[in-house]
Design a protein around this motif. Structure first.
Motif, PDB file in Angstrom:
ATOM      1  N   ASP A 216       0.843  -1.194   0.000  1.00  0.00           N
ATOM      2  CA  ASP A 216       0.000   0.000   0.000  1.00  0.00           C
ATOM      3  C   ASP A 216       0.877   1.243   0.000  1.00  0.00           C
ATOM      4  O   ASP A 216       2.047   1.207   0.410  1.00  0.00           O
ATOM      5  CB  ASP A 216      -0.928  -0.004   1.217  1.00  0.00           C
ATOM      6  N   TRP A 225       3.871  -0.041   2.546  1.00  0.00           N
ATOM      7  CA  TRP A 225       3.050  -0.202   3.742  1.00  0.00           C
ATOM      8  C   TRP A 225       2.190  -1.457   3.599  1.00  0.00           C
ATOM      9  O   TRP A 225       1.884  -1.895   2.479  1.00  0.00           O
ATOM     10  CB  TRP A 225       2.123   0.993   3.916  1.00  0.00           C
ATOM     11  N   GLN A 229      -3.029   0.657   5.185  1.00  0.00           N
ATOM     12  CA  GLN A 229      -2.395   1.867   5.708  1.00  0.00           C
ATOM     13  C   GLN A 229      -2.330   2.987   4.680  1.00  0.00           C
ATOM     14  O   GLN A 229      -2.094   4.139   5.048  1.00  0.00           O
ATOM     15  CB  GLN A 229      -0.983   1.556   6.219  1.00  0.00           C
ATOM     16  N   HIS A 266      -5.852  -7.702   6.749  1.00  0.00           N
ATOM     17  CA  HIS A 266      -6.700  -6.641   6.190  1.00  0.00           C
ATOM     18  C   HIS A 266      -7.385  -7.112   4.905  1.00  0.00           C
ATOM     19  O   HIS A 266      -8.601  -6.887   4.727  1.00  0.00           O
ATOM     20  CB  HIS A 266      -5.855  -5.403   5.911  1.00  0.00           C
TER      21      HIS A 266
END
Length: 274
Positions: A216, A225, A229, A266
């Motif tokens: 990310d 990341w 995030q 996530h």
């Protein structure tokens, strides 16, 4: 979507990360990308000892294995033939490591720069010249990779046009040269260079896509990341992946390897992967 039908995540790890995440890798025989074999110091040093230690840590692992190839200090399309020889030699050393590790994929970096996007067409032969220089660098490497059963996957770095390196890979007319997408690099190019969004990079790669770095970012820099995030829209990215039959390796490539499972969690919570 049932958990068993979701794509399985893997990770890019060094030896310390393998030690930490070994159980997680083995629980679903996840794909792994080994990242201790890309620097000149590694390849000129005791890479064989590192490879043997890595293989011991992966005892019992039956998932797909790859490595990140060398990239520091050079580009694949150097104008200098002596530099091209050095690059070829480093990539050959990395293929030696693949043989010891049982790796059948190696990530290499795209030669295209942000400057190229605006300037290659200033010269009638600019793109053809870049392609030829890259072929001169990679010709012996591709031949060796074909014989060894290793696929070189070309990763976007500064690429603004997601199709350019796909065409470059196809120009080798070899099953040993395919395409990688790094989601954070694509998001940087989208946010800072006016490139298309991340899912466009996936669609542009199409069935040539064999590898994805999942990381990310914020669209400004190369953050690495964990997913969640940054600001990448993951649902369209995974929808584009799901439309493919090429079964690309989904590799979490994070700056902080301790966050690999958090990043995976996530994507699992979004119902996109397992």
């Amino acid at each position: 979507m049932p958990q068993t039908s979701l794509p399985v995540l893997g990770a890019a790890l060094k030896i310390a990360g393998l030690t930490q995440h070994r159980d997680w890798l083995l629980d679903k025989q996840r794909d792994v990308e080994l990242q201790d074999f890309h620097s000149a110091a590694d390849l000129s040093g005791d890479w064989r000892g590192m490879a043997e230690r890595t293989s011991r840590l992966l005892d019992g692992h039956t998932g797909r294995r790859g490595i990140h190839g060398p990239f520091w200090g050079f580009k694949l399309d150097s104008h200098d033939p002596d530099i091209r020889d050095v690059v070829s030699r480093r990539l050959m050393q990395a293929l030696d490591a693949c043989a010891v590790l049982g790796a059948d994929q190696m990530v290499i970096h795209s030669p295209f720069t942000a400057w190229d996007h605006n300037n290659l067409d200033n010269d009638r032969t600019g793109l053809a010249d870049l392609t030829e220089r890259t072929h001169r660098t990679l010709r012996p490497v591709v031949s060796r990779a074909e014989q060894q059963g290793v696929t070189l996957v070309v990763e976007n770095i500064e690429d603004r046009d997601p199709r350019a390196r796909v065409a470059l890979a196809a120009s080798f007319n070899s099953d040993a040269v395919r395409v990688s997408v790094d989601t954070g690099h694509a998001h940087y190019a989208h946010g800072s260079l006016g490139a298309p969004p991340v899912d466009y990079y996936i669609r542009a790669a199409g069935e040539a896509l064999r590898h994805i770095h999942l990381q990310d970012a914020d669209g400004f820099a190369d953050r690495h990341w964990p997913p969640g995030q940054g600001t990448i829209r993951w649902a369209p990215v995974f929808a584009a992946i799901g439309a493919l039959s090429s079964n690309p390796r989904l590799i979490l490539e994070l700056r902080d390897h301790t966050l690999v499972r958090a990043g995976a969690a996530h994507l699992e919570a979004l119902g996109l992967a397992q």
